[in-house]
Scaffold this active site. Structure first.
Site, PDB file in Angstrom:
ATOM      1  N   HIS A 340       4.549  49.049   6.721  1.00 17.65           N
ATOM      2  CA  HIS A 340       5.710  48.176   6.376  1.00 17.65           C
ATOM      3  C   HIS A 340       6.912  48.960   6.755  1.00 17.65           C
ATOM      4  O   HIS A 340       7.886  48.310   6.913  1.00 17.65           O
ATOM      5  CB  HIS A 340       5.416  48.072   4.891  1.00 17.65           C
ATOM      6  CG  HIS A 340       6.589  47.409   4.147  1.00 17.65           C
ATOM      7  ND1 HIS A 340       7.614  48.065   3.582  1.00 17.65           N
ATOM      8  CD2 HIS A 340       6.608  46.263   3.700  1.00 17.65           C
ATOM      9  CE1 HIS A 340       8.538  47.345   3.125  1.00 17.65           C
ATOM     10  NE2 HIS A 340       8.069  46.010   3.356  1.00 17.65           N
ATOM     11  N   GLY A 661       1.050  35.821  16.215  1.00 18.70           N
ATOM     12  CA  GLY A 661       1.384  36.863  15.167  1.00 18.70           C
ATOM     13  C   GLY A 661       0.417  37.801  15.492  1.00 18.70           C
ATOM     14  O   GLY A 661      -0.620  38.140  15.028  1.00 18.70           O
ATOM     15  N   ASN A 663       0.432  41.026  15.417  1.00 22.60           N
ATOM     16  CA  ASN A 663       0.353  42.292  14.375  1.00 22.60           C
ATOM     17  C   ASN A 663      -1.089  41.916  13.624  1.00 22.60           C
ATOM     18  O   ASN A 663      -1.919  42.753  13.695  1.00 22.60           O
ATOM     19  CB  ASN A 663       1.536  42.475  13.420  1.00 22.60           C
ATOM     20  CG  ASN A 663       2.801  42.635  14.131  1.00 22.60           C
ATOM     21  OD1 ASN A 663       2.850  43.227  15.287  1.00 22.60           O
ATOM     22  ND2 ASN A 663       3.782  42.687  13.325  1.00 22.60           N
ATOM     23  N   CYS A 726       5.737  36.261  18.394  1.00 22.17           N
ATOM     24  CA  CYS A 726       6.608  37.010  17.368  1.00 22.17           C
ATOM     25  C   CYS A 726       6.156  38.046  16.682  1.00 22.17           C
ATOM     26  O   CYS A 726       6.828  38.691  15.690  1.00 22.17           O
ATOM     27  CB  CYS A 726       7.090  35.804  16.240  1.00 22.17           C
ATOM     28  SG  CYS A 726       5.774  35.240  15.275  1.00 22.17           S
TER      29      CYS A 726
END
Lengths: 771, 771
Positions: A340, A661, A663, A726
């Site tokens: 994060h 996505g 990640n 993204c």
């Protein structure tokens, strides 16, 4: 040794001293590297003899003493169980072998790991005969750059010493002279040197860093290599070369190092003697200094008085966002390159060092310590987010150098690139920054960060705490105005470009304080007029064992349809406004965490209904506006779960676009939580199981195969499908090239990685071409 | 109504009363179902008139009053805005339409959802002309089973009433007679009925549940259907049919319902009037009653005095294991069908209701409440793990009925099946249970549960808290004896069969108390002689954001090689013992959570080294024993991450076997944490997005595709590869058939699901065949 003994005995004193000098220099390196006998053994003998003879400098020693030293050293080598080979060929072979051995020293291995140099390259050995810059006053030695490696100025830059050997220039005993003086000292050699330098630069097409020696008026070039320069100088040089027609722009683009692009965008640390206190992962580049704070509240309070702060945490969560926003940099003791702290820090353009496990952070005592050093709240620390280093105190930094030169060089890339680079941006400020750095649109606008403002979070929490649909709908509606304002601001910044908005993604518990946080719980109960037990119960209900795999993304859209409905209504209003105000954008609405076509169908049905209902209401008497709005909206989904890849042929016909996505797709495909990865990824890299961090560079053999399947099947089922990415990999050059090869239509990354991605998409086209 | 009015006017009183009786029965159903006017409207009119006339029974009403009632009812229907159609064809059409409409009532939808009946089947309407069992004393009506549906006895079973209509038998106003008396009452019809019943049973090849009416001595069969029976009776009947040559064993196997197999293995709840207090997910079958306890410690203490307890928790974690082991059943308010409580409960054969979100559990106050009812520690509650129902109080249960009959019937399955069914078993007791239920080996022996014993957990925690390799190795070694004892016990139970042992899987923090648990922290600091701050720090360090995707499985083997090394050494010792004692097993050693071939390579290298080192030492002077041991060991990996499926061709050549861990593979492929799934899966099923729970029945379109890829590529790269499954899906019939079709070599599931899996693997072979 026999050779030097003979020479010392035979030659005159001056000549003997010269040979002695050569011998001393050689022996110190040779004994250590080749024989494995510490050079200090030799130094000790030398010191002993100097003390005995009562002299200070080597030059004062008698030839006889020198002979004794040689003799003593030979004895010392033998005492170490080694023999000094007397045959020159044996000496040479041993030296060559020593160089080969050096490939496997700890330092070399560490260096290769840091610089991603493959283990199996091996090394080469160049054998040169010795030349002597220390022969006489007609001799010299020096290091010279063909152009200024610091400022970029097109002027020879360097230093030299008369009557000296190479290491004297760097040893610091004698002060070297500026190369501009060489003309006066040794005019002929200087002229010759300038000619050679020009030739070398032309030959290599790069600014050169050259070592030379002049032996009794004769110039020898010992070594030449591409000059290591500041990023700004490198870019400046490429521009000069292209203007001088020495280099094609395409070739220049191929030569730019990605690491240097990072430097262009972030303040760097000035050279320092100070050792770092600890080292973590370089999660977001830039060098910053500030006062340490250990909680987001203190960050806000202290920064308000104009002081620079650095937020130090074990790890960060969405609650910390406000604190992160006001900090210069972020330091965490846990978490990986895409934790994060890292992701949000990078998005905000904050310098960020994460997973700094050496540091133990005590948030209660507001104190951190590592390797015997420590700092407390208010103490100055300096982070280098480009290297992961953490320093005590305030160290001097050099400012950002992204300027006209860089803009010009990167504009070459845009001409070559076949697909645009978008940016991930959540606020109008980020959107403007993205444009400045060359983004051609927004590829990911996260809506969750919009709710962390003080007034909004209150309303958002009221929504979460609602016990029925009616209350929840009311609470959601009260957030619509805020959402609209945000979107309108972003759309303004992105005139004529496209903006891809992702509907709410994180699990709801991220918007509530942790139940241990008694203080905030108490404040909240007062603020929301709710009983503590009820609040705690809801927090307990929303708690998740594996939030990454939990009740989030489109799952919220299914269970609490009011939230997404509010978001698309705000989007309809904002789009209408942007088109009515002749400030049009293309709006892409994106659904996260989809795993099945039925899920997507149900959501699209409900959301399109709400969206067009809102739009129809706004454009009641203006059918042309309605048509324009309808044309300007695209619906799509993130592909971030393995199952979404597998069923792409069923999903693709339902949407206008896919955005990968990567990640989350990496997390699920590899079964690795990016927040927990720092506990074992270092061991995996150490043992050679992972050659790169899969959260930095896409795992092409695993995740890549799923993406390939998804693209192939998706395109087959919907030939008009627009495909983008993204995730963090959108800013990683190697990954970008992979995406380009798969026929992606765009890539998107955090603003500060946009220049790198621009370079990468251009390189993808240039790949394999020679200029 | 016109018809009845006419008849009431024309016929004699007795005949009029008969028609009135028919009318009354019909009208109550018709008005409600066809007209949508509540039957209570009619009842009210009837009651009013009875009150006015001062009579108690319908039969005392005058024909005139009856006429008035008919008239009043017609008026009442009109008052509701409905018209009573007078044309018989219109009446019939309306009735038929009402039946079709009934397909979409909430109750019908709910029923279909519960029983997995597809929405698109629709329903049929049978139109029969009316016969009158209430015509005279030569008439009767009844319900009869061709064989006893409760005990299985081969004897007609049922009830009847003379001079009555069907619903009188079930209405409970008159007590029906045992069918054995029919012979005396209506000998001719009875003989006829027996003949018809035999014919029906033979025709359908199933025990029939038949409704009949005798109208003035003439037998009519109204309906026949396969009898709903207890599981024990069903199995008994199949055995009878096969013995009577009325049914082939193959066909019998195709007819057994999987739900009934569950009943065979678990105590069931006796019929009860009591409404459940709440309903959760039926995670592990069986009905149990016990005293509620809210923490594992109390479970242990209270159960020690011989009292039955049921452990009630928000959710369970490995810390609760001891409490779970002593409880009759487990009830949790969160978690899905494969949450920790569900998986472990099932493994232990405990009745288990999970994800019972209606119940709010307060562990501190030791109290739970739902729907206005509540219970506290010590109160009796009853769980039905087969349905998910929770009752207040102690309800009577019926015992397990797995006996000789079942064993015989299931042995037919084994003859037909082409692949063996293994069991997941972690202890010698579970291993013995597995054998009793027909398992042919152990497909998954988890090693982590072996560490929860009081003495062992202490040593295990010491290992976790070690700060360096040496201490950790010492601590690990101290556990070796225990591991060996467990393995030896299990191997003894599994003589001549194969045992697949999985090395340590869960993240280490599961073995430490939570930092909030101050009490246990304090006990632990004393026990382990460690400072509280150090303990808390280690707990903090081991904490994981997403433990499912965290530092677990083979990742522990990479970072803390001492643990796995200890485990394989204990396995080498146990294998040696089993072979030396002429009690041989085939040992499969399995590595969990693998995602890359390099990871597997590194681990196998280290572990084989340790294993064979240990083996060589034990068999120093007995080369034959060494050879036998070497032949008896196989090395393999779990395939439980999408990436492992994708790179199967690289992984397969390194191992002897693959075992699919479909629980984790489902979690990662769908991005759904099984512990958090209960928050949205119900909505997904409600909205038709998921037709089944993907943790119960394999998601063939998603997860199945990855498995198919893995099997195909794995087999291509290693033709000798042995392929199995050890996730919860190994006990799900639909999934088992899928695995069989893909060419799996075995399936494995928890012991109590073994019979179901045996049936399923047999069915996979019989699929599509007719007998």
């Amino acid at each position: 040794n026999r050779e030097i003994t003979t020479r010392l005995a035979e030659e005159n004193t001056e000549k003997a001293k010269f040979w002695w000098d050569c011998y001393r220099r050689l022996i110190q390196m040779y004994s250590e590297v080749v024989l494995g006998v510490s050079a200090s053994a030799f130094d000790q003998i030398l010191t002993n003899w100097k003390a005995r003879d009562g002299v200070k400098n080597d030059s004062e020693l008698s030839v006889k003493t020198l002979q004794s030293i040689v003799h003593d050293f030979e004895a010392s080598v033998q005492a170490h169980g080694k023999t000094f080979p007397q045959d020159p060929w044996a000496q040479l072979t041993a030296a060559i072998e020593a160089v080969f051995r050096s490939w496997n020293t700890d330092r070399a291995i560490h260096y290769r790991k840091l610089n991603n140099i493959p283990e199996d390259w091996g090394t080469a050995v160049t054998v040169q005969s010795m030349v002597f810059g220390n022969l006489n006053e007609n001799s010299a030695t020096g290091v010279v750059f063909t152009r200024n490696p610091s400022t970029g100025e097109n002027k020879i830059y360097g230093e030299y010493l008369l009557n000296a050997q190479g290491e004297d220039v760097v040893a610091g005993i004698r002060t070297p002279k500026d190369i501009q003086n060489l003309k006066k000292d040794l005019a002929k050699s200087c002229k010759q040197l300038v000619l050679v330098l020009e030739k070398l630069e032309k030959h290599f097409g790069e600014v050169q860093d050259v070592e030379f020696t002049i032996e009794d008026g004769r110039l020898f070039i010992l070594q030449t290599r591409t000059a290591k320069r500041t990023a700004a100088a490198t870019i400046e040089h490429f521009l000069q070369f292209v203007k001088e027609k020495k280099l094609k722009p395409e070739r220049a683009l191929q030569k730019i190092e990605y690491e240097q692009v990072k430097q262009l965008l972030h303040p760097t640390l000035k050279v320092t003697e100070q050792k770092p206190m600890a080292r973590g992962l370089p999660a977001s580049p830039g060098a910053v200094a500030g006062k340490a704070v250990f909680d987001p509240e203190s960050a806000v309070i202290i920064s308000r008085s104009g002081q620079k702060v650095i937020l130090v945490r074990r790890d960060t969560s969405p609650e910390d966002i406000m604190g992160m926003a006001v900090s210069e940099g972020i330091l965490t003791s846990t978490g990986g390159m895409t934790s994060h702290a890292a992701v949000v820090g990078r998005g905000m353009g904050k310098s960020c060092v994460v997973g700094c496990t050496e540091i133990s952070v005590n948030e209660t005592l507001k104190r951190a310590s590592a390797n015997g050093q420590s700092f407390s709240e208010g103490d100055w620390i300096t982070l280098n987010g480009s290297t992961g280093e953490v320093y005590l105190g305030e160290l001097p930094t050099a400012p950002v150098t992204w300027g006209k030169t860089a803009q010009m060089v990167f504009s070459w890339a845009d001409k070559i690139a076949k697909i645009p680079v978008y940016a991930n941006a959540d606020t109008p400020e980020q959107a403007r920054l993205a444009i400045e750095l060359g983004a051609k649109g927004i590829g990911l606008c996260r809506t969750e960060h919009m709710f962390f403002d003080k007034e909004r979070i209150k309303k958002f929490r009221l929504m979460i705490l609602s016990e029925n649909e009616v209350d929840r709908k009311k609470a959601a509606e009260s957030l619509r105005t805020f959402q609209r304002e945000d979107f309108v601001g972003i759309f303004k910044a992105m005139k004529n470009l496209s903006v891809c908005v992702r509907l709410l993604d994180p699990p709801l518990h991220e918007f509530l304080p942790k139940s241990e946080n008694k203080e905030e719980i108490q404040i909240l109960t007062g603020e929301l007029k709710i009983s503590e037990s009820k609040l705690l119960l809801r927090i307990q209900q929303l708690h998740e064992t594996n939030p990454m795999l939990g009740h989030r993304g489109s799952r919220l859209g299914i269970t609490f349809p009011e939230i997404y409905e509010m978001q698309v209504r705000a989007l309809a209003e904002s789009l209408y406004r942007s088109i009515a105000d002749k400030n049009p954008v293309v709006l892409k609405i994106m659904l996260p965490v989809i795993f099945s076509e039925l899920e997507l169908k149900v959501l699209l049905l409900n959301l399109k209904k709400a969206f067009y209902e809102q739009l129809n209401e706004l454009t009641k008497d203006r059918p042309n506006l309605l048509k324009a709005c309808e044309k300007a909206v695209k619906w799509g989904t993130m592909i971030e779960l393995p199952r979404a890849c597998i069923v792409s042929k069923k999903i693709a016909p339902l949407v206008d676009f896919f955005s990968f996505g990567t990640n989350d797709l990496t997390q699920t495909t590899l079964g690795i939580s990016r927040d927990d990865a720092s506990k074992f990824i270092p061991d995996y890299r150490e043992q050679g199981i992972l050659s790169v961090d899969p959260f930095e560079t896409l795992d092409q053999d695993g995740v890549g195969k799923l993406i390939e399947l998804s693209v192939t099947e998706g395109r087959k089922a919907n030939p008009n499908l627009d495909i983008g990415i993204c995730g963090e990999h959108g800013g990683d050059p190697e990954s970008v090239q992979f995406f380009r090869k798969l026929g992606f239509d765009s890539v998107s990354c955090s603003p500060f990685r946009v220049p790198m991605a621009r370079l990468a998409v251009a390189r993808a086209e240039l790949d394999g071409l020679k200029f």
